[in-house]
Design a protein around this motif. Structure first.
Motif, mmCIF file in Angstrom:
data_model
loop_
_atom_site.group_PDB
_atom_site.id
_atom_site.type_symbol
_atom_site.label_atom_id
_atom_site.label_comp_id
_atom_site.label_asym_id
_atom_site.label_seq_id
_atom_site.Cartn_x
_atom_site.Cartn_y
_atom_site.Cartn_z
ATOM 1 N N SER A 9 -14.734 22.861 10.284
ATOM 2 C CA SER A 9 -15.434 24.089 10.648
ATOM 3 C C SER A 9 -15.646 24.948 9.411
ATOM 4 O O SER A 9 -14.760 25.073 8.570
ATOM 5 N N ILE A 10 -16.831 25.490 9.313
ATOM 6 C CA ILE A 10 -17.168 26.294 8.139
ATOM 7 C C ILE A 10 -17.594 27.676 8.609
ATOM 8 O O ILE A 10 -18.431 27.810 9.499
ATOM 9 N N ASP A 11 -16.988 28.701 8.024
ATOM 10 C CA ASP A 11 -17.323 30.073 8.388
ATOM 11 C C ASP A 11 -18.568 30.478 7.587
ATOM 12 O O ASP A 11 -18.464 30.950 6.449
ATOM 13 N N ASN A 16 -14.632 17.392 12.865
ATOM 14 C CA ASN A 16 -13.714 18.527 13.061
ATOM 15 C C ASN A 16 -13.631 19.466 11.871
ATOM 16 O O ASN A 16 -12.601 20.093 11.646
ATOM 17 N N LYS A 51 -11.023 28.407 -4.181
ATOM 18 C CA LYS A 51 -10.700 29.655 -3.465
ATOM 19 C C LYS A 51 -11.697 29.916 -2.340
ATOM 20 O O LYS A 51 -11.311 30.321 -1.243
ATOM 21 N N ILE A 52 -12.954 29.693 -2.630
ATOM 22 C CA ILE A 52 -13.977 29.900 -1.586
ATOM 23 C C ILE A 52 -13.698 28.970 -0.413
ATOM 24 O O ILE A 52 -13.720 29.372 0.748
ATOM 25 N N SER A 53 -13.431 27.720 -0.737
ATOM 26 C CA SER A 53 -13.251 26.724 0.308
ATOM 27 C C SER A 53 -12.037 27.040 1.172
ATOM 28 O O SER A 53 -12.063 26.906 2.390
ATOM 29 N N ARG A 54 -10.944 27.512 0.530
ATOM 30 C CA ARG A 54 -9.749 27.837 1.315
ATOM 31 C C ARG A 54 -10.029 28.973 2.303
ATOM 32 O O ARG A 54 -9.468 29.021 3.378
ATOM 33 N N GLU A 55 -10.938 29.850 1.893
ATOM 34 C CA GLU A 55 -11.257 31.003 2.742
ATOM 35 C C GLU A 55 -12.218 30.625 3.876
ATOM 36 O O GLU A 55 -12.163 31.186 4.962
ATOM 37 N N THR A 56 -13.122 29.673 3.635
ATOM 38 C CA THR A 56 -14.194 29.474 4.608
ATOM 39 C C THR A 56 -14.218 28.113 5.301
ATOM 40 O O THR A 56 -14.835 27.977 6.344
ATOM 41 N N VAL A 57 -13.585 27.119 4.704
ATOM 42 C CA VAL A 57 -13.686 25.791 5.312
ATOM 43 C C VAL A 57 -12.355 25.371 5.905
ATOM 44 O O VAL A 57 -11.318 25.535 5.286
ATOM 45 N N ASN A 58 -12.418 24.845 7.105
ATOM 46 C CA ASN A 58 -11.200 24.400 7.762
ATOM 47 C C ASN A 58 -11.361 22.940 8.182
ATOM 48 O O ASN A 58 -12.207 22.612 9.006
ATOM 49 N N TYR A 59 -10.587 22.091 7.533
ATOM 50 C CA TYR A 59 -10.677 20.669 7.867
ATOM 51 C C TYR A 59 -9.731 20.350 9.012
ATOM 52 O O TYR A 59 -8.522 20.454 8.868
ATOM 53 N N ILE A 70 -14.338 27.543 -6.650
ATOM 54 C CA ILE A 70 -14.755 26.804 -5.450
ATOM 55 C C ILE A 70 -13.567 26.568 -4.546
ATOM 56 O O ILE A 70 -13.656 26.693 -3.326
#
Lengths: 409, 178
Positions: B124-126, B122, A14-22, A12
């Protein structure tokens, strides 16, 4: 194929680092408010303000409908009209349905169609609409769980751990969902403890409403005595019952603006429930009590129980009738009590006893239903009845003693 | 066709349920308000579907009675499609449960609910990338206002089972790209 817990979190991550940006954390009014409402120093004044707001709103709303509309309607139109047109004056049917032919107000007539209708529609309905409207807005805004966290923090400071505050707050609306929500507690011990404490010490919304409408001057004393009892017996039960009561974690949701649609829907569900589930029971309660009067059962019970009532609890024997009605509806019982001639302290005592002597039938059946999941029905039933009778005698008798020592009447 | 709505307490399962079925169960901003399940029928892709609002649960290993109810429902409906409802502001927590369900070989669709809150915070989720990695449809939703719900309903028919081993490889490969 299944992953173990650690591996799953790794994936999870790894997935989050790739797709979620806080993005940068924004400090908004909402987050500041969220913080301030759970910290005791600022949270307590905030809670007091909210409760005061509730009090003011309740009085304005219920007062407007009950005193401004329903009292004149029932006393000046409905009662005289019924007394006028109803045949068979002096018969048992008249007594059960209309009550006292000489009554000048709907409150003291004691018939199903007079007092029953008046209590149900004139007093309880405005009270629960006001109560549930406010509670729903607090719930949907996300303030309720914050209040729970705040209360929890304070309880910890005074050495009380593991009380489930959320079921407590839910119970203030109605004990039935309160008891149901104990299902989210982890151990059988906790579930049993909370179920029994809630159903004994926490008055439901309808009862709270009637108390606020009819005996507001005693409301504070009654609630104080009940809450102290809640925590004292909670503390004792925690010592006596074997098993663990682990810490309770509550997720605190964000503040949200309640939507009108959802608030109306919830209110509607509750009001509809009141018409279908509560009103029939209020009317039934009045009817049962009237029939028992006619059959001489109440007089007989009153004289049998008089030593206990006057001697141990210090309340008049006439309170037997409301106590019987209380099995069906506590709101009705409180309304009937307030019509009995007694001193202020006796009224406080009898309302406390009405609250703690037995849960209403609906709550009791829920306890039985949930009891099956929480350690077996016999154990739960036996435990509840034992706790109940102990609490009623000790806590009810103690109040009488307090009255005697302080010399209040 | 049976559809189970699953997720943590207070992520908006009941709100999604109401939107999908037009039912009238109460929604609360309050964790743990659904302790029993509610079911209703609706049409998904022209076929009648039974939708069950499962009580909130943190994982598939139950810790309390409400979670036990949730797991019983999952076990009873082996052929169900699971809509994993996630709080878009706490994706990781929700993914844990979603992964557990996917590993149990249920076809899954992910609803990233409370999308509006995520935007406000703020975050964002791809979504496309997430879909690609997980191999299941991912739909942003705002259940209280109804945004994204029809899209979610359409995607339910595209729910797919995943191969955990391949999923693991896909995730490992990500690491290589960085």
């Amino acid at each position: 194929m299944k992953f173990d817990t650690e591996r799953r979190w790794e994936l999870i991550d790894k997935i989050s680092r790739e797709t979620v940006n806080y993005g940068a954390d924004k400090t908004t009014l909402k987050t500041i408010l969220a913080e301030l409402t759970v910290k005791p120093l600022t949270g307590i004044p905030f809670a007091v303000a909210v409760l005061y707001g509730f009090w003011a709103f309740f009085n304005a709303f219920a007062g407007f409908f009950t005193d401004g509309f329903f009292v004149p309607f029932f006393d000046n139109l409905w009662l005289p009209w019924l007394q006028d047109i109803f045949p068979l004056e002096g018969s048992w049917l008249y007594y059960v349905l209309v009550g006292d032919p000489g009554a000048t107000n709907s409150f003291e007539a004691f018939g199903i169609l007079t007092s029953g209708m008046f209590v149900a529609i004139g007093i309880v309905l405005p009270a629960i609409v006001a109560f549930y409207l406010f509670i729903t807005i607090l719930e949907d805004s996300g303030y309720m769980p914050r209040l729970a966290v705040l209360v929890d923090t304070i309880l910890h400071k005074i050495g009380l751990h593991g009380f489930a505050v959320v079921p407590m707050i839910l119970s203030l609306g109605c004990n039935v969902p309160g008891v149901a929500s104990t299902r989210t507690l982890e151990t059988k011990k906790q579930r049993f403890m909370m179920m029994i404490l809630l159903s004994i010490f926490i008055p439901c919304g309808a009862q709270l409403g009637v108390m606020l409408s009819l005996i507001p001057e005693y409301f504070g004393y009654i609630m104080l005595y009940l809450l102290v009892g809640f925590f004292l017996f909670g503390y004792l039960l925690d010592r006596i019952i074997p098993g663990k009561s682990p810490e309770i974690m509550t997720d605190v949701p964000p503040f949200r603006l309640p939507t009108a649609a959802n608030v109306t829907r919830k209110l509607w569900v509750k009001v509809k429930g009141f018409f279908t589930n509560a009103i029939p029971f209020v009317l039934l309660g009045v009817g049962v009590v009237n029939l028992l009067y006619l059959g001489g059962v109440i007089d007989w019970l009153s004289s049998v129980l008089e030593p206990v009532f006057t001697g141990w609890f210090g309340i008049p024997k006439e309170t037997v009738a409301p106590l019987i009605a209380g099995f069906l509806r506590k709101d009705l019982a409180v309304a009937q009590l307030s019509a009995i001639d007694m001193t202020g302290f006796q009224l406080i005592t009898s309302v406390v006893i009405i609250s703690i002597y037995f849960p209403c039938i609906a709550t009791f059946s829920m306890i039985i239903k949930e009891g099956r999941r929480s350690g077996g029905i016999l154990k739960v039933l036996g435990g509840s009845l034992l706790t109940l009778s102990t609490v009623v005698f000790l806590w009810g008798g103690l109040l009488h003693l307090i009255g005697m020592v302080l010399g209040v009447r | 066709m049976t559809i189970l709505l699953m997720g943590h307490p207070n992520v908006g399962k009941s709100a999604v349920f109401n939107r999908l079925t037009g039912a009238n169960i109460t929604e609360s901003n309050y964790p743990g308000t659904t302790v029993d399940f509610t079911e209703s029928y609706t049409f998904i892709g022209g076929k009648e579907a039974k939708i069950i609002d499962v009580p909130g649960t943190f994982s598939t290993e139950p810790k309390d009675e409400a979670e036990k109810v949730a797991m019983e429902i999952l076990k009873e409906h082996e052929d169900a499609i699971v809509v994993a409802v996630l709080d878009a502001t706490k994706v990781e927590r929700g993914l844990y449960l979603a992964l557990e369900i996917m590993e149990k070989n249920y076809p899954v669709v992910i609803a990233l609910n409370m999308w509006d809150d995520a935007v406000k915070q703020n975050i964002s989720i791809d979504v496309d990338r997430l879909e690609e990695i997980l191999g299941v449809p991912v739909v942003p939703t705002v259940a209280i206002s109804g945004e994204g719900i029809s899209n979610l309903a359409n995607k339910i028919t595209e729910a797919s089972r995943i191969d955990a081993e391949k999923l693991e490889k896909r995730i490992e490969n990500l690491q290589n790209e960085i």
